[in-house]
Scaffold this motif. Structure first.
Motif, PDB file in Angstrom:
ATOM      1  N   LEU A  21       0.955  -1.131   0.033  1.00 37.34           N
ATOM      2  CA  LEU A  21       0.077  -0.072  -0.019  1.00 37.34           C
ATOM      3  C   LEU A  21       0.820   1.322  -0.127  1.00 37.34           C
ATOM      4  CD1 LEU A  21      -2.771  -1.037   2.520  1.00 37.34           C
ATOM      5  CD2 LEU A  21      -2.789  -1.126   0.141  1.00 37.34           C
ATOM      6  N   ASN A  22       1.929   1.330   0.732  1.00 35.21           N
ATOM      7  CA  ASN A  22       2.761   2.462   0.773  1.00 35.21           C
ATOM      8  C   ASN A  22       4.249   1.992   0.994  1.00 35.21           C
ATOM      9  OD1 ASN A  22       1.506   4.913   0.663  1.00 35.21           O
ATOM     10  ND2 ASN A  22       0.113   4.180   2.231  1.00 35.21           N
ATOM     11  N   TYR A  23       5.180   2.921   0.594  1.00 30.14           N
ATOM     12  CA  TYR A  23       6.716   2.787   0.782  1.00 30.14           C
ATOM     13  C   TYR A  23       7.231   3.870   1.136  1.00 30.14           C
ATOM     14  CZ  TYR A  23       4.120   3.001  -3.654  1.00 30.14           C
ATOM     15  OH  TYR A  23       3.105   3.264  -4.462  1.00 30.14           O
ATOM     16  N   VAL A  67      10.192  13.173   2.298  1.00 25.88           N
ATOM     17  CA  VAL A  67       9.088  14.091   2.163  1.00 25.88           C
ATOM     18  C   VAL A  67       7.825  13.528   3.284  1.00 25.88           C
ATOM     19  CG1 VAL A  67       7.247  15.174   1.053  1.00 25.88           C
ATOM     20  CG2 VAL A  67       9.302  14.645  -0.001  1.00 25.88           C
ATOM     21  N   GLY A  68       7.465  14.359   4.103  1.00 26.71           N
ATOM     22  CA  GLY A  68       6.425  13.671   4.988  1.00 26.71           C
ATOM     23  C   GLY A  68       6.276  14.655   6.306  1.00 26.71           C
ATOM     24  N   PRO A 109      10.427   6.236   2.088  1.00 26.83           N
ATOM     25  CA  PRO A 109      11.744   6.380   2.472  1.00 26.83           C
ATOM     26  C   PRO A 109      12.028   7.382   3.748  1.00 26.83           C
ATOM     27  CG  PRO A 109      11.284   7.476   0.410  1.00 26.83           C
ATOM     28  CD  PRO A 109       9.767   7.071   0.913  1.00 26.83           C
ATOM     29  N   LYS A 157     -11.855   3.034   2.179  1.00 33.49           N
ATOM     30  CA  LYS A 157     -10.735   2.177   2.645  1.00 33.49           C
ATOM     31  C   LYS A 157      -9.435   3.117   2.781  1.00 33.49           C
ATOM     32  CE  LYS A 157      -9.707   0.027  -1.730  1.00 33.49           C
ATOM     33  NZ  LYS A 157      -9.372  -1.033  -2.337  1.00 33.49           N
ATOM     34  N   PRO A 197     -13.832  12.308  -5.666  1.00 35.38           N
ATOM     35  CA  PRO A 197     -12.494  11.740  -4.888  1.00 35.38           C
ATOM     36  C   PRO A 197     -11.336  12.474  -5.245  1.00 35.38           C
ATOM     37  CG  PRO A 197     -13.113  10.467  -6.970  1.00 35.38           C
ATOM     38  CD  PRO A 197     -14.205  11.380  -6.702  1.00 35.38           C
ATOM     39  N   PHE A 198     -10.416  12.192  -4.386  1.00 33.35           N
ATOM     40  CA  PHE A 198      -8.960  12.903  -4.643  1.00 33.35           C
ATOM     41  C   PHE A 198      -7.964  12.077  -4.807  1.00 33.35           C
ATOM     42  CE2 PHE A 198      -5.152  14.521  -3.008  1.00 33.35           C
ATOM     43  CZ  PHE A 198      -4.613  15.418  -3.945  1.00 33.35           C
ATOM     44  N   CYS A 199      -7.166  11.798  -5.742  1.00 34.06           N
ATOM     45  CA  CYS A 199      -6.202  10.673  -5.605  1.00 34.06           C
ATOM     46  C   CYS A 199      -7.062   9.294  -5.598  1.00 34.06           C
ATOM     47  CB  CYS A 199      -5.140  10.866  -4.991  1.00 34.06           C
ATOM     48  SG  CYS A 199      -3.960  12.306  -5.622  1.00 34.06           S
ATOM     49  N   ILE A 254      -7.606  17.513   2.800  1.00 31.28           N
ATOM     50  CA  ILE A 254      -7.704  16.738   1.278  1.00 31.28           C
ATOM     51  C   ILE A 254      -9.031  15.956   1.260  1.00 31.28           C
ATOM     52  CG2 ILE A 254      -6.500  14.466   0.530  1.00 31.28           C
ATOM     53  CD1 ILE A 254      -3.955  15.641   1.342  1.00 31.28           C
ATOM     54  N   LYS A 292      -3.559  20.794  -4.436  1.00 29.18           N
ATOM     55  CA  LYS A 292      -4.668  19.732  -4.515  1.00 29.18           C
ATOM     56  C   LYS A 292      -5.387  19.631  -5.943  1.00 29.18           C
ATOM     57  CE  LYS A 292      -6.965  21.334  -0.787  1.00 29.18           C
ATOM     58  NZ  LYS A 292      -8.140  21.681   0.164  1.00 29.18           N
ATOM     59  N   ILE A 342       3.404  15.746   7.175  1.00 29.20           N
ATOM     60  CA  ILE A 342       2.171  16.348   6.373  1.00 29.20           C
ATOM     61  C   ILE A 342       2.482  16.215   4.977  1.00 29.20           C
ATOM     62  CG2 ILE A 342       1.277  17.754   8.452  1.00 29.20           C
ATOM     63  CD1 ILE A 342       2.561  20.081   7.218  1.00 29.20           C
ATOM     64  N   PRO A 343       1.416  16.510   4.184  1.00 31.38           N
ATOM     65  CA  PRO A 343       1.605  16.570   2.558  1.00 31.38           C
ATOM     66  C   PRO A 343       2.594  17.433   2.142  1.00 31.38           C
ATOM     67  CG  PRO A 343      -0.617  15.915   3.253  1.00 31.38           C
ATOM     68  CD  PRO A 343       0.050  16.451   4.620  1.00 31.38           C
ATOM     69  N   PRO A 351      -2.654   7.360   4.712  1.00 30.59           N
ATOM     70  CA  PRO A 351      -3.624   6.575   3.840  1.00 30.59           C
ATOM     71  C   PRO A 351      -5.089   7.087   4.355  1.00 30.59           C
ATOM     72  CG  PRO A 351      -2.409   5.277   5.405  1.00 30.59           C
ATOM     73  CD  PRO A 351      -1.830   6.554   5.286  1.00 30.59           C
ATOM     74  N   ARG A 382      -6.623   5.872   0.839  1.00 28.25           N
ATOM     75  CA  ARG A 382      -5.887   6.716  -0.129  1.00 28.25           C
ATOM     76  C   ARG A 382      -4.450   6.182   0.041  1.00 28.25           C
ATOM     77  NH1 ARG A 382      -7.079  11.236   1.043  1.00 28.25           N
ATOM     78  NH2 ARG A 382      -8.822  11.484  -0.499  1.00 28.25           N
ATOM     79  N   PHE A 383      -3.890   5.346  -1.080  1.00 27.40           N
ATOM     80  CA  PHE A 383      -2.598   4.557  -0.980  1.00 27.40           C
ATOM     81  C   PHE A 383      -1.632   5.148  -2.050  1.00 27.40           C
ATOM     82  CE2 PHE A 383      -6.010   1.857   0.705  1.00 27.40           C
ATOM     83  CZ  PHE A 383      -5.387   1.890   2.374  1.00 27.40           C
ATOM     84  N   HIS A 384      -0.449   4.608  -1.675  1.00 34.30           N
ATOM     85  CA  HIS A 384       0.719   4.961  -2.739  1.00 34.30           C
ATOM     86  C   HIS A 384       1.132   6.446  -2.528  1.00 34.30           C
ATOM     87  CE1 HIS A 384      -0.085   1.035  -4.086  1.00 34.30           C
ATOM     88  NE2 HIS A 384      -1.324   1.343  -4.202  1.00 34.30           N
ATOM     89  N   MET A 385       0.922   7.116  -1.572  1.00 30.11           N
ATOM     90  CA  MET A 385       1.130   8.359  -1.391  1.00 30.11           C
ATOM     91  C   MET A 385       1.881   8.683  -0.116  1.00 30.11           C
ATOM     92  SD  MET A 385      -1.991  10.334  -2.877  1.00 30.11           S
ATOM     93  CE  MET A 385      -1.590  12.153  -3.068  1.00 30.11           C
ATOM     94  N   GLN A 386       2.204   7.793   0.764  1.00 31.74           N
ATOM     95  CA  GLN A 386       2.721   8.182   2.052  1.00 31.74           C
ATOM     96  C   GLN A 386       4.195   8.653   1.878  1.00 31.74           C
ATOM     97  OE1 GLN A 386       2.260   5.032   4.981  1.00 31.74           O
ATOM     98  NE2 GLN A 386       3.782   6.073   6.427  1.00 31.74           N
ATOM     99  N   HIS A 387       4.847   8.292   0.733  1.00 31.57           N
ATOM    100  CA  HIS A 387       6.112   9.024   0.588  1.00 31.57           C
ATOM    101  C   HIS A 387       6.107  10.481   0.259  1.00 31.57           C
ATOM    102  CE1 HIS A 387       4.706   7.842  -3.468  1.00 31.57           C
ATOM    103  NE2 HIS A 387       5.400   8.983  -3.777  1.00 31.57           N
ATOM    104  N   LEU A 388       4.845  10.853  -0.062  1.00 30.60           N
ATOM    105  CA  LEU A 388       4.583  12.365  -0.193  1.00 30.60           C
ATOM    106  C   LEU A 388       4.050  12.991   1.048  1.00 30.60           C
ATOM    107  CD1 LEU A 388       3.216  12.118  -3.781  1.00 30.60           C
ATOM    108  CD2 LEU A 388       5.515  12.563  -3.239  1.00 30.60           C
ATOM    109  N   GLY A 389       3.896  12.389   2.081  1.00 35.47           N
ATOM    110  CA  GLY A 389       3.548  13.006   3.086  1.00 35.47           C
ATOM    111  C   GLY A 389       2.164  12.567   3.401  1.00 35.47           C
ATOM    112  N   VAL A 390       1.259  12.218   2.382  1.00 32.46           N
ATOM    113  CA  VAL A 390      -0.187  11.994   2.739  1.00 32.46           C
ATOM    114  C   VAL A 390      -0.417  10.505   3.274  1.00 32.46           C
ATOM    115  CG1 VAL A 390      -2.267  11.669   1.356  1.00 32.46           C
ATOM    116  CG2 VAL A 390      -0.327  13.216   0.487  1.00 32.46           C
ATOM    117  N   GLU A 449      -4.047  16.661  -9.724  1.00 30.32           N
ATOM    118  CA  GLU A 449      -4.460  15.307  -9.049  1.00 30.32           C
ATOM    119  C   GLU A 449      -3.576  14.330  -9.214  1.00 30.32           C
ATOM    120  OE1 GLU A 449      -8.024  12.578  -8.048  1.00 30.32           O
ATOM    121  OE2 GLU A 449      -8.576  14.279  -9.045  1.00 30.32           O
TER     122      GLU A 449
END
Lengths: 228, 319
Positions: free
Chosen positions: A49-51, A133-134, A53, B20, B132-134, B145, A197, A136-137, B32, B22-30, A200
């Motif tokens: 689901l997430n990766y 990065v992290g 670094p 459920k 939806p967003f992403c 968001i 935002k 917060i968004p 889930p 929002r995934f594949h965005m944690q590396h951008l600070g988002v 997208e």
């Protein structure tokens, strides 16, 4: 190459690259991050689901309904680091900054026994690397500042820092994407949106592994850019 | 915009759209995000015949008061919730959870409170008409968001509905209530940072859930964990259910809207099987941690998923 793999709970794995913080180690973390991300987006590791670094680790979160840790560990152990590439995934950015919005330069100047101009020059001449990065968004942690600028966090964090504020602590520089509390030494502000935002497909400007250089702008230029 | 919508007469304390996550965005600070209790998301959607991931309204403690304007819509509320359906001043129906109701034009649904639990859910047949967003409709209010400008639901908001329900049949299922206060955990990555005595205390002394609890984290009060290595670590990616211990020694459990990276040592991690049980606990309640191993956690979670599938399979029409 990572030094060890650890499970975190039943739906996380930490790839640990050792305790040091430097570009070389972080570059390896980010290479693995790009590799995992590509494989996941290709559909090869369904359930990841997430990766995420960070300086010296890559944390992988997964959906235990779809995959378990042993499958991911097998995959990670088979990665050939010599074939991973960073440069093709890393972007270069120039970010405008207006130092007239500083909040701490006066104090920093006293503490560092250096003029404001010298501090600004060191900041402008640094080639920053986005370590992660992290929190917060869109919030980047960048390094490495010259050790002459080494400063700790403020003793009392501010309750409110305006969005776009550029702060430094130790060898790192960050940019606050949102108005938030914070304890970094604020040296200026950028009109560039770090998290948009409206975009997208690519809401976040900076990604781990990107390179950043700052460019000095005036208050007038700031206003124009901020309204774009 | 469709012709049918809910008018928000009272928003409730913390009412948001969630799915459920929002995934594949944690590396951008988002983070889930998503429903705190993902089982109740699936069950609510299954009851109204939606795909299990359709967006729902999540509420905490006090829910919203909504008035249906035009149309006819089938709804289901899941959780342990006290609610009423107000047909008119004279006709108020006390609602039952885990079953469907059909609302007509002008009906109000008053979600008064969650009972001995924190979170409840409302699903609609066909879903809400939200953007939806992403790829997710989950609202992450801290970062603004998601739909509704990323904000919690407010009074006078209009909530668009996708469709008019033709199907008047109602359905129900049964969920066994769980009241246990034992929460199973796995050792955290910095378990060894804590003294042997603290490690022992962690598993034999109860922790009280404090008022400082929200979608992001749950602060606990109880035995102080003595750190014998370092109160800070290099910031690293966070996993849902991580139990971190800041310098004061009082554990904080990071929940669904967790900060994506953090620099406190983590003594343990909630086992997925007990996550939903944990987040339904309210401030003042006490919990006791129990240590389990990875294989057991995986097996228990599998069994848990089977039990949810059973609940969904056992959805029956109300005659």
């Amino acid at each position: 190459m990572f030094k060890k793999l650890n499970n975190i709970g039943d739906c996380g794995i930490a790839c640990d690259f050792g305790d040091e913080v430097n570009r070389e180690i972080n570059t390896n973390v980010i290479k693995l991050f790009h590799h995992v991300r590509k494989e996941v987006l290709k559909g090869n590791l369904n359930g990841i689901l997430n990766y995420t670094p960070s300086y010296n680790k890559l944390i992988i979160n997964f959906d235990l309904k779809k995959i378990n840790s042993s499958k991911i560990i097998n995959f990670l152990e088979s990665v050939d680091f010599s074939k991973l590439n960073l440069s093709q995934n890393s972007k270069k950015w120039t970010i405008p900054v207006c130092y007239e919005f500083e909040m701490d330069l006066e104090n920093m100047s006293k503490k560092l026994k250096m003029s404001k101009g010298e501090i600004i020059n060191i900041h402008l001449n640094t080639d920053f690397f986005v370590y992660m990065v992290g929190f917060i968004p869109g919030h980047p942690f960048m390094g490495d500042l010259n050790s002459k600028l080494f400063l700790n966090r403020l003793k009392t964090p501010r309750v409110k820092i305006p969005p776009g504020s550029v702060g430094i602590v130790e060898k790192f520089c960050n940019i606050y994407p949102y108005e938030s509390p914070g304890g970094w030494n604020i040296i200026g502000r950028t009109p560039t949106k770090l998290f948009n935002k409206q975009n997208e497909t690519n809401p976040c400007l900076l990604s781990p592994g990107d390179l950043v250089k700052f460019k000095l702008i005036s208050k007038e230029e700031f206003k124009i850019l901020a309204n774009e | 915009m469709s012709n049918y919508f809910f008018e928000v007469l009272r928003p409730g304390i913390n009412t948001t759209f969630q799915d459920k996550g929002r995934f594949h965005m944690q590396h951008l600070g988002v983070a889930p995000g998503g429903c705190m209790d993902l089982d109740l998301l699936s069950i609510a959607n299954a009851l109204v015949g939606n795909s299990l991931d359709e967006g729902v309204l999540e509420f905490a403690y006090q829910g919203p008061l909504l008035k249906l304007v035009k149309g006819k819509i089938k709804i289901a509320i899941t959780g342990d919730v006290f609610f009423q359906i107000i047909k008119s001043e004279k006709e108020k129906i006390n609602g039952e959870c885990n079953r469907t109701y059909v609302l007509d034009d002008g009906d109000q649904i008053d979600i008064l409170a969650t009972k001995q639990s924190a979170y409840g859910y409302m699903a609609l047949e066909g879903g809400f008409n939200i953007k939806p967003f992403c790829k997710s409709v989950s609202i992450l209010s801290r970062a603004q968001i998601g739909p509704n400008e990323g904000k919690k639901i407010q009074t006078n908001d209009k909530i668009d509905i996708k469709m008019n329900s033709e199907n008047k049949k109602n359905f129900f299922t049964k969920i066994q209530k769980k009241n246990k206060n034992i929460i199973r955990v796995l050792k955290g990555p910095q378990y060894d940072y804590f003294s042997t005595e603290s490690q022992k205390d962690f598993f034999c002394k109860e922790y009280k859930i404090s008022n400082l609890t929200d979608r992001m984290g749950m602060r606990l009060e109880g035995a102080v964990m003595k750190n014998i290595v370092s109160a800070n670590i290099r910031s690293e990616g966070i996993t849902k259910g991580a139990i971190q211990v800041p310098a004061d020694g009082q554990p904080i459990i990071l929940l669904t809207d967790y900060p994506t990276i953090g620099g406190y040592p983590k003594i343990a991690n909630i086992a997925s099987v007990d996550y939903n049980l944990l987040i339904q606990k309210t401030p003042g309640e006490k919990i006791l941690f129990k240590l389990i191993e990875l294989r057991e956690a995986e097996q228990l979670y599998k069994e848990h998923l089977n039990s949810i599938s059973e609940i969904i399979k056992n959805i029956k029409e109300i005659n």
